[in-house]
Structures are given as C-alpha cells and as structure tokens.
Design a protein around this motif. Sequence first.
Motif, short mmCIF file in Angstrom:
data_model
loop_
_atom_site.label_atom_id
_atom_site.label_comp_id
_atom_site.label_asym_id
_atom_site.label_seq_id
_atom_site.Cartn_x
_atom_site.Cartn_y
_atom_site.Cartn_z
N HIS A 26 0.81 -1.22 0.00
CA HIS A 26 0.00 0.00 0.00
C HIS A 26 0.85 1.27 0.00
O HIS A 26 0.31 2.37 0.01
CB HIS A 26 -0.94 0.01 1.21
CG HIS A 26 -1.93 -1.10 1.24
ND1 HIS A 26 -2.78 -1.38 0.18
CD2 HIS A 26 -2.20 -2.03 2.19
CE1 HIS A 26 -3.54 -2.42 0.50
NE2 HIS A 26 -3.19 -2.84 1.70
N HIS A 64 -6.20 -7.52 -0.22
CA HIS A 64 -6.38 -6.10 -0.52
C HIS A 64 -5.54 -5.69 -1.73
O HIS A 64 -4.42 -6.16 -1.91
CB HIS A 64 -5.99 -5.25 0.70
CG HIS A 64 -6.76 -5.61 1.92
ND1 HIS A 64 -6.27 -6.49 2.87
CD2 HIS A 64 -7.99 -5.24 2.34
CE1 HIS A 64 -7.18 -6.63 3.84
NE2 HIS A 64 -8.22 -5.89 3.54
N HIS A 85 -7.84 -9.43 -5.83
CA HIS A 85 -8.15 -8.77 -4.56
C HIS A 85 -9.64 -8.57 -4.38
O HIS A 85 -10.42 -8.71 -5.32
CB HIS A 85 -7.44 -7.41 -4.49
CG HIS A 85 -7.68 -6.57 -5.71
ND1 HIS A 85 -6.82 -6.57 -6.79
CD2 HIS A 85 -8.68 -5.71 -6.04
CE1 HIS A 85 -7.28 -5.75 -7.72
NE2 HIS A 85 -8.42 -5.23 -7.29
N PRO A 88 -12.77 -3.21 -4.71
CA PRO A 88 -12.56 -1.94 -3.99
C PRO A 88 -13.84 -1.16 -3.71
O PRO A 88 -13.81 -0.20 -2.95
CB PRO A 88 -11.62 -1.16 -4.93
CG PRO A 88 -11.84 -1.76 -6.27
CD PRO A 88 -12.14 -3.21 -6.04
N ASP A 91 -14.05 -2.92 -0.22
CA ASP A 91 -12.88 -3.21 0.61
C ASP A 91 -11.75 -2.21 0.37
O ASP A 91 -11.62 -1.64 -0.71
CB ASP A 91 -12.37 -4.62 0.31
CG ASP A 91 -13.23 -5.69 0.95
OD1 ASP A 91 -13.14 -5.85 2.18
OD2 ASP A 91 -14.00 -6.36 0.23
N TYR A 92 -10.94 -2.02 1.40
CA TYR A 92 -9.74 -1.18 1.34
C TYR A 92 -8.88 -1.63 0.16
O TYR A 92 -8.75 -2.82 -0.08
CB TYR A 92 -8.96 -1.33 2.66
CG TYR A 92 -7.77 -0.42 2.78
CD1 TYR A 92 -7.90 0.85 3.28
CD2 TYR A 92 -6.52 -0.86 2.36
CE1 TYR A 92 -6.80 1.70 3.39
CE2 TYR A 92 -5.42 -0.02 2.46
CZ TYR A 92 -5.56 1.25 2.96
OH TYR A 92 -4.48 2.08 3.06
N ALA A 159 -10.87 -9.81 6.18
CA ALA A 159 -11.03 -10.09 4.75
C ALA A 159 -12.31 -10.89 4.52
O ALA A 159 -13.06 -11.17 5.46
CB ALA A 159 -9.81 -10.83 4.23
#
Length: 211
Positions: A26, A64, A85, A88, A91-92, A159
């Motif tokens: 990130h 993520h 992933h 978005p 989710d982050y 998650a």
Amino acid sequence: CAWTAASRVAGGERAAFALTRPPGHHAGADFYGGYCFLNNAAIAAQTLRNAGAAKVAVLDVDYHHGNGTQAIFYERADVHVASLHGDPRSDYPYYLGHADERGAGAGLGFNHNLPLARGTDFATWRAALAQALQGIAAAGAEALVVSLGVDTFEGDPVAGFRLKSGDYLRIGEDIARAGLPTVFVFEGGYAVAEVGINAVNVLQGFEQQAA
C-alpha cells in the motif's frame, strides 16, 4: 530483506522468500497507508530490473489491492503488475483496484486488476489466478515477484474470501508452473494461528512443483 531476496534470485537461485513485516504493497513513491511504509515488492522488482531482467512481473495475491505497487509502476512497460483482490467498492483501499485500471502512457496494458466479490471460493479465485498468470506470460516477464498475502484465508478477521489452508499448496504449485525465477515478499495475513501454516503451504507447494 526484499533487496536481499531479489539479489539471491538475480544471482541464480530459483526462488527466495522475504519474511517482511510490516507489509509494503500500500506504499507508493510519495505516500504510505495500510501499515505500509516501504513497498517491499517494488523494491524487489526494481532490484531484479537493475540486475538485468528486461521485464519483471509483480503478482499480488493479498486480499487487498496493492494500490502502492500499481501507482509506482502504472506508467512503466518494464514491470507488469497483476493483482487479485477484494472488490474496492467494498474493501480497502476503495479508490484503486478496478478492472478498468490498465496502466497509462508507456504502461498501458501492463496493469491487470482482477477484483473479486466477498465470499469468493477457491475455484473462482484460482481461475482468476490463471488469468493473471496468462497475462504475465504474455507480457514476457523474465522474473516474478509475488506479493504473498494470506489474508484470503476463510478465517481471516479483516477479509472476505473463503480459501482453506490446503488451497495454499495449490497456489504455490500454480505459481511454480510459470517457470520464472521468483521472489516471494510477505504481505498481509491476520488469522494468527494459521498465518504461518498458510504461508508455508504456498512455499511448500511451489518447491514441490519446481523440483
């Protein structure tokens, strides 16, 4: 740690695992987030490039989206980034990771996002992994960096996928079949009792298939 692992692989090792904490995917060139301050996968990828690999791929299998990794390489054609992933929209990191983000400028076509819905099971997830690996092969990657997050586990508290511990053996096997020198860089995983089991299963599956 990531630099050392990549240097080992650049020097001829088939694979190496960087047991890095905190995670890194990130973190961008000028921002941090999600516990990440240095982008370990990007450091590994650039190390492989500096060592002579003409094209490197980053495969992010953390739950993520690796928004930092995407941002770093978004306008580059020498590092292909593929990510499976959580969607978005739910989710982050929320603002990046959509399927229509394909790169820009020279990097157009070298960013491949595969967002998946909460509740995704292993069969669906593995099909997306196959798509990501096909894209990596088509891009002509000579080396691979895997952002190894195991927060895809069904018991992970932050998650929403439904992978089981045994599935991580299959993930390792599938990655090994790509036939590329591979650097594994550890990312997320928060089911404390199982995180080590799941990470080792990926490495064991890879090692058995690569042997």
